[in-house]
Every structure is written in structure tokens, then in C-alpha cells.
Scaffold this active site. Structure first.
Site, PDB file in Angstrom:
ATOM      1  N   ARG A  33     -40.342 -24.608  23.627  1.00 17.58           N
ATOM      2  CA  ARG A  33     -41.702 -24.561  24.144  1.00 17.58           C
ATOM      3  C   ARG A  33     -42.604 -25.595  23.480  1.00 17.58           C
ATOM      4  O   ARG A  33     -43.505 -26.150  24.127  1.00 17.58           O
ATOM      5  CB  ARG A  33     -42.265 -23.141  23.979  1.00 17.58           C
ATOM      6  CG  ARG A  33     -41.634 -22.140  24.943  1.00 17.58           C
ATOM      7  CD  ARG A  33     -41.892 -20.698  24.512  1.00 17.58           C
ATOM      8  NE  ARG A  33     -41.439 -19.720  25.494  1.00 17.58           N
ATOM      9  CZ  ARG A  33     -40.191 -19.316  25.643  1.00 17.58           C
ATOM     10  NH1 ARG A  33     -39.237 -19.833  24.873  1.00 17.58           N
ATOM     11  NH2 ARG A  33     -39.866 -18.414  26.558  1.00 17.58           N
ATOM     12  N   GLN A 176     -37.636 -15.753  30.202  1.00 13.83           N
ATOM     13  CA  GLN A 176     -37.427 -17.049  30.852  1.00 13.83           C
ATOM     14  C   GLN A 176     -38.104 -17.087  32.214  1.00 13.83           C
ATOM     15  O   GLN A 176     -38.776 -18.068  32.558  1.00 13.83           O
ATOM     16  CB  GLN A 176     -35.929 -17.320  30.995  1.00 13.83           C
ATOM     17  CG  GLN A 176     -35.197 -17.543  29.684  1.00 13.83           C
ATOM     18  CD  GLN A 176     -33.706 -17.745  29.880  1.00 13.83           C
ATOM     19  OE1 GLN A 176     -33.211 -17.743  31.009  1.00 13.83           O
ATOM     20  NE2 GLN A 176     -32.985 -17.929  28.786  1.00 13.83           N
ATOM     21  N   ASP A 327     -30.415 -10.965  22.736  1.00 16.77           N
ATOM     22  CA  ASP A 327     -29.430 -11.927  22.235  1.00 16.77           C
ATOM     23  C   ASP A 327     -28.660 -11.416  21.027  1.00 16.77           C
ATOM     24  O   ASP A 327     -27.674 -12.044  20.616  1.00 16.77           O
ATOM     25  CB  ASP A 327     -30.122 -13.243  21.866  1.00 16.77           C
ATOM     26  CG  ASP A 327     -30.552 -14.033  23.084  1.00 16.77           C
ATOM     27  OD1 ASP A 327     -29.899 -13.902  24.136  1.00 16.77           O
ATOM     28  OD2 ASP A 327     -31.545 -14.782  22.988  1.00 16.77           O
ATOM     29  N   ARG A 358     -21.421 -11.159  28.107  1.00 15.93           N
ATOM     30  CA  ARG A 358     -21.295 -10.829  26.688  1.00 15.93           C
ATOM     31  C   ARG A 358     -20.778  -9.420  26.444  1.00 15.93           C
ATOM     32  O   ARG A 358     -20.160  -9.158  25.411  1.00 15.93           O
ATOM     33  CB  ARG A 358     -22.643 -11.052  25.976  1.00 15.93           C
ATOM     34  CG  ARG A 358     -22.956 -12.534  25.785  1.00 15.93           C
ATOM     35  CD  ARG A 358     -24.287 -12.777  25.123  1.00 15.93           C
ATOM     36  NE  ARG A 358     -24.433 -14.193  24.788  1.00 15.93           N
ATOM     37  CZ  ARG A 358     -25.593 -14.773  24.482  1.00 15.93           C
ATOM     38  NH1 ARG A 358     -26.705 -14.049  24.462  1.00 15.93           N
ATOM     39  NH2 ARG A 358     -25.639 -16.057  24.198  1.00 15.93           N
TER      40      ARG A 358
END
Length: 448
Positions: A33, A176, A327, A358
Site C-alpha cells: 500500500r 483485498q 494467513d 491451504r
């Protein structure tokens, strides 16, 4: 690397106590960013502590392609001379975002309301990831996108010539998607409104305010209502990037499961939209002290003192916590394997569409290492074997996913037998100093 390096097998063996200071790199989300907002400001933005992993370097290259002047002055020290909101030029070549879903989705949003055309691609992993979740709301501004079947890269995006502001309720909790819509709203007249039922990481909102945008966040019955006034002139800033809590998770969790360990992880972001893993670890009984709390670069940070914790117990992780630690579930599942009892992770279906699936990657790798797993589309359950109880002795497939690779290398540091990964090269995308940092702490991690 841009995700195209040859496979690099790696392995980890049971290690002695980890000791020392783990200075992890700058936060990846804020690094992306900083470059993008700097490119939209008028004047020179100065950045220190920028993560120089391949994902962020690909974003820097993209900002140059859109007309900004991006210069590296030393380790982590960069400047960006921006072109202003709506000032992006049409790139002369395809924009390769490597492995970065954050990079490609935020950049798509940034150019979506400028009348230019750009084509995006990435590595094999990124080309499998769905872009429709971003291009669908961008279409409401008047943007057009043409990609492969299923809304996948390579994809050509045609920016709206006469953008209109939008009101958009996020169908999934995704920072996002939220950020892409807000970035598109910068060059649309009037007010763009984004509604999120569950709060996600708020770096975009914090940084937009810092760069001079007019933005409000209101908590209502609908959820968090974020209102952005379009067509501001963003002011250049001096950005000190705090250390990445997602990267800090790996030495932190390694110290918790390797007997006798005692490490310090300084200056880690404690943003409430990013600290879910650390709350969860403490609830499991982890010995973590949060020392010297302070603010750096507009973000709360603290130094983490982490010691081996042999009495951790499995818990049920609240599903509403998922956006603040999405995450970190792979490395949490490794810690759970060394805890006592069952750790239940629900509300994690977003993990199915990350750099890899994942949930499946961790489940198969943990099973191969002797850990009992249960899973469904939205759930992962790990049956812990206690300290030193994981057999190990397997090779895990990483599926070009940096977090899967690092998670299984950490597992190998405390398992009975060596644990290998088929490809550690993706680690360069987010944590290029991982190997050296872990070696300095005393970890037995090797290539080949």
C-alpha cells in the site's frame, strides 16, 4: 523470483533451543500500500522498512509501469514520486504480479477508474486464483475485465472512462476486495461506500486518511460502513513500515514448540485486525509477553518475548476471528499438532482460495507427518500429540505457497524425524530473510 524460480527442496531437523532476536521484515500489506498510495499522491513519499520480498518488488515494478518514479536508496529505504489520483499512464507491457494476490487485486482497483487498459498475469499459483471477486464490484464503476474461464489471469482490464461511485456490500470478508473498491472510488466522483459485515484488516483505511483522503467508518446494523469521498489530491507521506505479524508468526511459533527456546521478536504490528493468531496462542497457554507497546507509522506495535510452552492446550478458535488471522492458520495448525487435545478452526473456507488450497495442503502434510486431521469445506481440526509427539519423517507439498513451506519447516524443528518440503523457493515472495534469520536463532534448516 516472480514465482518462476526452479524448485528448491528444503528440510528441517529437530533443533536445540532457539535463542536471540528475530528481526522480521516489514509488513507486506503496508509495503504494498505504501508504494501504491505513494504512486497516487502528488510529490515524494518516503518509505522506510519496506519489505523487499518479490511480491512487493513486483508491485514497485508495476507502479513504474503506470508512470510513477520509484527509487530504492538502501535496504528498505525507498521513495515514490507519484502521478496523482487518476494520473496513471497506460503501461507498455503486461503487468506481472508474480505470486501476489494482494498486489494484483489492489493494482486492478487503482487503475479501474482511469481510462487506460492494462493486462495482468502472474505465476502458476496466481493464475489459478479467482479475480471475479474483485472485477465484479469494479464493473459497477464501469470497468471492463476480460480473463480466462472462471475469471482467472491473464486478464485485461479496461478502466472506466466515466466512472460512477458505488455502494457495495462485501459478500466475503476480504481486505483485498474492500481495498480494491476503495482505490477505485478514489477517482470516481461523489461518495463510494463499502459495507463489511465482519471487520477485515484496516490498513487501507488508516493509510488513505494519512495520505489526505476524506474517509469515515461507521458501525451500524449492517456492519462497518466505510464512506470515501472521491477525487481528492493525496499528499505524499513519510511511511515507517512496522514489522509484519504474519512473518513474525513463524519464529514465534517455532520458539513455542522447540524445547528450551527463548527469543525476542521486536516491533511487531499489533493492529487489532491482524492480531488474531497471538490472541489464540495466548488462549492456548503460550508464553508470550507483549513488551514496550507503542505506535510506529500509525500502527500499534510491541516487542514479543516468546518462550517454549509445553503445556499448550487445544481450543476452539472463534470463527469470527478468522479475518484477523486468515494467513496464520497454517502455522497455527503446526502449533496445534504439539498442543494437548483438539484444536478446532472453523470459518476458514477463505483458505481454499489462497496461494493454494491451504486447508488441503496442511491436512495432507500433517497426516503424512503422523497427525490426525479432520476437515470439511470450512473447517480444519487438528488432534494434538503434545510436545515432541509429532513423528514427522515426511515430505510436504507446498503447491507454490510460501506459508505452507515455512509452516512445515517449523514443524520439522520439533518433530521426531526430519521434515522436508518439495519447494522452498516461494518463501522469497514474502520473507526473503527467513532462512538466515532462523539459522541465527539456532534452527537446523537446510537446502537440498
Amino acid at each position: 523470483m516472480s514465482g518462476h524460480a526452479d524448485a528448491q527442496p528444503m528440510k528441517a531437523r529437530k533443533s536445540g533451543p532457539l535463542k536471540g532476536v528475530a528481526e522480521v521484515p516489514g509488513d507486506k500489506s503496508i509495503s504494498h500500500r505504501s508504494l501504491i498510495f505513494g504512486a497516487m499522491a502528488v510529490g515524494e513519499t518516503r518509505i522506510s522498512g519496506l519489505l523487499e520480498g518479490q511480491d512487493v518488488l513486483d508491485t514497485a515494478k508495476a507502479m513504474r509501469a503506470f508512470g510513477a518514479t520509484v527509487t530504492r536508496h538502501g535496504e528498505g529505504v525507498w521513495t515514490v514520486n507519484g502521478v496523482g489520483v487518476g494520473g496513471f499512464q497506460e503501461p507498455a507491457d503486461v503487468i506481472d504480479c508474480g505470486n501476489s494476490g494482494t498486489g494484483v487485486r489492489l493494482i486492478m482497483g487503482t487503475m479501474a477508474t482511469t481510462p487506460i487498459t492494462a493486462t495482468f498475469t502472474g505465476d502458476a499459483s496466481l493464475r489459478k486464483r479467482p479475480m471475479g471477486r474483485v472485477t465484479d464490484p469494479l464493473a459497477l464503476f464501469g470497468t471492463q475485465a476480460y480473463g480466462r474461464k472462471g475469471g482467472r489471469l491473464p486478464m485485461t482490464v479496461v478502466g472506466a472512462a466515466n466512472p460512477v461511485p458505488v455502494r457495495y456490500a462485501l459478500p466475503v470478508a476480504s481486505a483485498q476486495v474492500k481495498s480494491a473498491v476503495l482505490l477505485a472510488g478514489l477517482n470516481a466522483p461523489g461518495e463510494t461506500v463499502v459495507i463489511e459485515r465482519e471487520p477485515t484488516r484496516d490498513h487501507s483505511e488508516r493509510m488513505l486518511l494519512g495520505f489526505g483522503a476524506k474517509l469515515t467508518v461507521e458501525k451500524t446494523g449492517e456492519g462497518h460502513v466505510i464512506t470515501l469521498t472521491g477525487q481528492p489530491e493525496l499528499r505524499p507521506q513519510t511511511v515507517a513500515v512496522p514489522r509484519d505479524p504474519s512473518s513474525a508468526a513463524f519464529p514465534t511459533c517455532a520458539a513455542l514448540i522447540v524445547e528450551g527456546s527463548d527469543i525476542l521478536v521486536p516491533g511487531v504490528s499489533q493492529n487489532l485486525t491482524r492480531n488474531g493468531l497471538y490472541l489464540t496462542l495466548v488462549e492456548m497457554g503460550a508464553d508470550i509477553e507483549f513488551q514496550n507497546p507503542r505506535e510506529e507509522g500509525g500502527e500499534p506495535v510491541a516487542d514479543l518475548r516468546v518462550r517454549f510452552s509445553g503445556n499448550m492446550k487445544g481450543i476452539e478458535v472463534p470463527p469470527e476471528r478468522a479475518p484477523s488471522m486468515i494467513d496464520e492458520y497454517p502455522i497455527l495448525s503446526v502449533v496445534a499438532a504439539f498442543a494437548h487435545g483438539r484444536t478446532v478452526m472453523r470459518g476458514v473456507k477463505e483458505l481454499r482460495v489462497k496461494e493454494s488450497d491451504r486447508i488441503d495442503a496442511m491436512a495432507r502434510g500433517l497426516e503424512a507427518c503422523g497427525v490426525k486431521i479432520e476437515e470439511d469445506e470450512d473447517t480444519l481440526i487438528v488432534h494434538g500429540l503434545g510436545p515432541g509427539g509429532v513423528p514427522g519423517g515426511a515430505t510436504a507439498k507446498t503447491h507454490i505457497d510460501h506459508r505452507i513451506a515455512m509452516s512445515f519447516l517449523v514443524l520439522g524443528l520439533a518433530a521426531k524425524a526430519e521434515v522436508a518440503v518439495d519447494d522452498g523457493s516461494p518463501i522469497q515472495t514474502s520473507f526473503p530473510v527467513f532462512e538466515g534469520l532462523m539459522h541465527r536463532l539456532g534452527a537446523d534448516i537446510r537446502r537440498g
